[in-house]
Enzyme design. Sequence first.
Site, PDB file in Angstrom:
ATOM      1  N   SER A 256     -32.861  -7.432   0.784  1.00 46.32           N
ATOM      2  CA  SER A 256     -33.087  -7.458  -0.656  1.00 46.32           C
ATOM      3  C   SER A 256     -34.236  -8.364  -1.059  1.00 46.32           C
ATOM      4  CB  SER A 256     -31.811  -7.903  -1.374  1.00 46.32           C
ATOM      5  OG  SER A 256     -30.737  -7.044  -1.091  1.00 46.32           O
TER       6      SER A 256
ATOM      7  N   HIS B  11     -33.358 -12.374  -4.782  1.00 44.45           N
ATOM      8  CA  HIS B  11     -34.088 -11.299  -5.444  1.00 44.45           C
ATOM      9  C   HIS B  11     -35.178 -11.873  -6.345  1.00 44.45           C
ATOM     10  CE1 HIS B  11     -30.177  -8.672  -5.190  1.00 44.45           C
ATOM     11  NE2 HIS B  11     -30.632  -9.052  -4.006  1.00 44.45           N
TER      12      HIS B  11
END
Length: 243
Positions: free
Chosen positions: A145, A209
Amino acid sequence: MIRQWSAKAGRALREHPAPVTYGLIGACCVIFLIGPASGMNAGYGTGDELLAAQRAYFRRWGVVPAELIGADPRAALTPLTALFIHGSWLHLLGNMLFLYVFGAMAEERMGHIEFALFYTGCGCLALLGYAVANADSSQTLVGASGAISAVLGAFLYLFPRARVTSLFPFLFFLPLRFPAWVTLPFWVALQWVAAGQATRGPGVAYLAHVVGFGLGFAYAWVRYMRPTRVTSPASAPEGENPP
């Protein structure tokens, strides 16, 4: 959730192969299938035996912040290995969808080698940033991610007007097309809000993220920022004075 991209992006994907993007997707899928998380490898057993194998597997190859920040030699390479480990089918498919949609155009713009170094470097730094912010945590962090968020950040700078089809829950999941400069900042804002609310220890690595997205955007900005054009007196058009 971002599902598709513009027709222009689709043509670019067909006309310009992206071996690094496809190779990363293939590697993540193969590693997942042969690992215990997929449940398809009978060698890991079933039931409690499988769950124990999964925990040991994630701890061996994933990032454990307390061990990484504590300078455990065994943890030194885990920011790299964790990029190829996923915890479930949904985790894998979601990440690979985003990489497929945005990775090919970014790779075409950067070039294969640079994109590979960008992906792994930003991914490792995103995981490291998460580990620093959660230095006392013993929970394991796995997944691509952070690296894929970096790809999104770079995509925003490189292709701000590319239109993507998005599904927003508060709009009853209607598929609506927006340019990247609308969709991607909205996405990272949601990650920032979620990261700020994660006060009971790590779960989904929203902070990774955010860090990855910021790194990707900053890299593309610095690397591909157009220099200011200055007209020299010798090249100034006739009848005009240089500034």
